[in-house]
Design a protein around this motif. Structure first.
Motif, PDB file in Angstrom:
ATOM      1  N   LEU A  47      21.397 -33.043   0.768  1.00 37.63           N
ATOM      2  CA  LEU A  47      22.454 -32.060   0.494  1.00 37.63           C
ATOM      3  C   LEU A  47      23.689 -32.330   1.353  1.00 37.63           C
ATOM      4  O   LEU A  47      24.825 -32.250   0.886  1.00 37.63           O
ATOM      5  CB  LEU A  47      21.936 -30.644   0.776  1.00 37.63           C
ATOM      6  N   GLU A  48      23.423 -32.685   2.594  1.00 42.25           N
ATOM      7  CA  GLU A  48      24.531 -32.994   3.505  1.00 42.25           C
ATOM      8  C   GLU A  48      25.337 -34.179   2.961  1.00 42.25           C
ATOM      9  O   GLU A  48      26.564 -34.175   2.950  1.00 42.25           O
ATOM     10  CB  GLU A  48      23.933 -33.358   4.865  1.00 42.25           C
ATOM     11  N   CYS A  55      25.545 -35.062  -0.160  1.00 35.38           N
ATOM     12  CA  CYS A  55      26.283 -34.599  -1.345  1.00 35.38           C
ATOM     13  C   CYS A  55      27.586 -33.926  -0.929  1.00 35.38           C
ATOM     14  O   CYS A  55      28.631 -34.136  -1.549  1.00 35.38           O
ATOM     15  CB  CYS A  55      25.455 -33.591  -2.134  1.00 35.38           C
ATOM     16  N   GLN A  56      27.484 -33.091   0.124  1.00 40.48           N
ATOM     17  CA  GLN A  56      28.697 -32.392   0.546  1.00 40.48           C
ATOM     18  C   GLN A  56      29.737 -33.361   1.097  1.00 40.48           C
ATOM     19  O   GLN A  56      30.928 -33.214   0.852  1.00 40.48           O
ATOM     20  CB  GLN A  56      28.348 -31.311   1.572  1.00 40.48           C
ATOM     21  N   SER A  63      31.294 -35.034  -2.017  1.00 41.44           N
ATOM     22  CA  SER A  63      31.383 -34.131  -3.177  1.00 41.44           C
ATOM     23  C   SER A  63      32.462 -34.562  -4.176  1.00 41.44           C
ATOM     24  O   SER A  63      32.260 -34.485  -5.386  1.00 41.44           O
ATOM     25  CB  SER A  63      31.610 -32.696  -2.720  1.00 41.44           C
ATOM     26  N   GLU A 121      23.552 -32.342  -6.625  1.00 42.20           N
ATOM     27  CA  GLU A 121      23.567 -31.267  -5.630  1.00 42.20           C
ATOM     28  C   GLU A 121      22.889 -30.018  -6.187  1.00 42.20           C
ATOM     29  O   GLU A 121      22.080 -29.385  -5.504  1.00 42.20           O
ATOM     30  CB  GLU A 121      25.015 -30.963  -5.215  1.00 42.20           C
ATOM     31  N   LEU A 146      19.182 -30.433  -6.167  1.00 44.46           N
ATOM     32  CA  LEU A 146      18.617 -30.333  -4.813  1.00 44.46           C
ATOM     33  C   LEU A 146      18.491 -28.864  -4.407  1.00 44.46           C
ATOM     34  O   LEU A 146      17.459 -28.433  -3.883  1.00 44.46           O
ATOM     35  CB  LEU A 146      19.510 -31.077  -3.813  1.00 44.46           C
ATOM     36  N   HIS A 147      19.556 -28.089  -4.688  1.00 42.11           N
ATOM     37  CA  HIS A 147      19.504 -26.658  -4.367  1.00 42.11           C
ATOM     38  C   HIS A 147      18.373 -25.984  -5.137  1.00 42.11           C
ATOM     39  O   HIS A 147      17.684 -25.119  -4.615  1.00 42.11           O
ATOM     40  CB  HIS A 147      20.838 -25.988  -4.731  1.00 42.11           C
ATOM     41  N   ASN A 199      24.224 -20.267  -2.943  1.00 41.83           N
ATOM     42  CA  ASN A 199      24.622 -21.675  -3.120  1.00 41.83           C
ATOM     43  C   ASN A 199      24.897 -22.016  -4.576  1.00 41.83           C
ATOM     44  O   ASN A 199      25.542 -23.005  -4.875  1.00 41.83           O
ATOM     45  CB  ASN A 199      23.515 -22.602  -2.603  1.00 41.83           C
TER      46      ASN A 199
END
Ligand SMILES: [Zn+2]
Length: 394
Positions: free
Chosen positions: A175-176, A178-179, A182, A193, A196-197, A221
């Motif tokens: 996730l990190e 992805c951010q 982004s 993303e 993953l969420h 999220n």
């Protein structure tokens, strides 16, 4: 495939024999030991009495006979085993062509530059598959320090770290990532993303009522995906009803499938490679898979060509027959000249005439043989100058 089945059959047969061999051996030996122990016991008991000694002699010779028979029996069985094992070797020899030496194109990797490219491809494969140490050794030994430097390795190291975490069902490093990327991920329409969420959300739901507050907090999220994934988000929220009883026997059990984690790993690799500007599938894998598919047919052609002395299969740019390797492995269009009925090559490329028809350069030269300034297209009567034809690139 047939070859593998044939070899497997022989191996199974040998394994069965092995099992039979060892099945009875302990029992037989124990029986003899028992027999011997009872003889020893008898002997110590009746040491002084002559008559009993005679009967003990009998039982010793009986035991000896028994052992002899057993040894013969096992040595026969052993011979059988040996015959079967050597048969496996013969079946392997028969079913697999051991010599692919004459398949290789000797001039294929003849310069230092080509060798370097090959080593580079191997390094890239090792990096992609997480064998970083092996890659380092190859880089040292092949002198690729300039081509595969720390800068090049870094994204792969990160990718493998994130993958290892995903295998442990930890989505946070991914996730990190992805951010951090982004913008780029949005540009390639990735929904990594969100997925993953979704996995993390379900993990929390599975923790039961004690995680209620955390689940609700986590669901925030999803707001950023409200437009594209509204239906899926609604469904996820529906799963909250089963929070106390668990999702296993609920209509939402599909969220628990192990394949979702496999999918997310694949998706992450795809996205990661795309952002690095690399092909999604490893080029070395593709080469080897294609080679494996084509090899049996190539071996057959080489044998036929050698018998008929037609020259070597790879001495020309094209193969004498078409080998079906599947749609997934088709990367380049092939053009065959409709006039000369041969595949075009770098030296004889396809040429587009003014009228739109395409023929090979050799065919065009032949049309222009008489040195005329204008030629007629062989397919339509449009007259044109041969110099107006344009080379086509596939
Ligand atoms: Zn034409």
């Amino acid at each position: 495939m047939d070859s593998l089945v044939a070899v497997e059959k022989e191996i199974d047969k040998a394994l069965d024999l092995f099992e039979n061999f060892y099945d009875g051996v302990d029992q037989d030996i124990n029986q003899i030991i028992d027999h011997l122990v009872s003889i020893i016991n008898d002997l110590t008991k009746i040491e002084s009495e002559q008559t009993y000694k005679l009967s003990a002699d009998d039982s010793i010779s009986m035991c000896r006979e028994q052992v002899r028979e057993l040894i013969k029996n096992y040595s026969d069985k052993h011979k059988d085993l040996h015959a079967n094992i050597s048969k496996i070797g013969k079946v392997i020899d028969k079913n697999f062509v051991p010599d692919y030496g004459n398949m290789s194109h000797l001039n294929l990797i003849d310069t230092a530059e080509k060798k370097m490219h090959l080593n580079q491809a191997i390094c890239e494969h090792l990096l992609r598959s997480g064998h970083l140490e092996v890659c380092d050794t190859l880089v040292d030994e092949a002198g690729l320090v300039q081509q595969i430097d720390e800068e090049k390795k870094r994204p792969f190291i990160q990718m493998n770290f994130i993958l290892s975490k995903l295998k442990e069902k930890d989505v946070y490093p991914a996730l990190e990532w992805c951010q951090m990327n982004s913008k780029e991920l949005k540009a390639i329409h990735s929904n990594l993303e969100f997925k993953l969420h979704r996995l993390r959300f379900i993990q929390l739901v599975q923790q039961g009522p004690k995680a209620q507050l955390e689940v609700l907090k986590y669901s925030r999220n999803f707001t950023q995906f409200a437009n594209e994934c509204s239906k899926e988000i609604q469904r996820l929220m529906g799963s909250l009803i089963y929070m106390s009883s668990g999702l296993d026997n609920s209509p939402y059990s599909s969220y628990l499938g192990a394949e979702l984690w496999e999918e997310i790993e694949e998706e992450f690799i795809k996205n990661s490679c795309k952002l690095m500007g690399l092909p999604v599938e490893c080029p070395l894998d593709i080469c080897i898979n294609t080679g494996c598919k084509a090899l049996p047919a190539l071996v057959n052609i080489v044998q036929v060509m050698q018998q008929t002395q037609c020259g070597h299969i790879l001495s020309k740019d094209e193969l004498p027959i078409e080998i079906e390797i599947g749609q997934n492995y088709r990367f380049h269009s092939v053009f065959s000249c409709p006039i000369l009925r041969q595949q075009t090559t770098d030296l004889n490329p396809p040429m587009r005439l003014v009228c739109g028809h395409v023929i090979s350069k050799d065919a065009l030269t032949k049309l222009n043989n008489s040195g005329k300034t204008r030629i007629k297209c062989p397919y339509c009567p449009v007259e044109q100058s041969p110099s107006d034809a344009k080379q086509m690139l596939f």
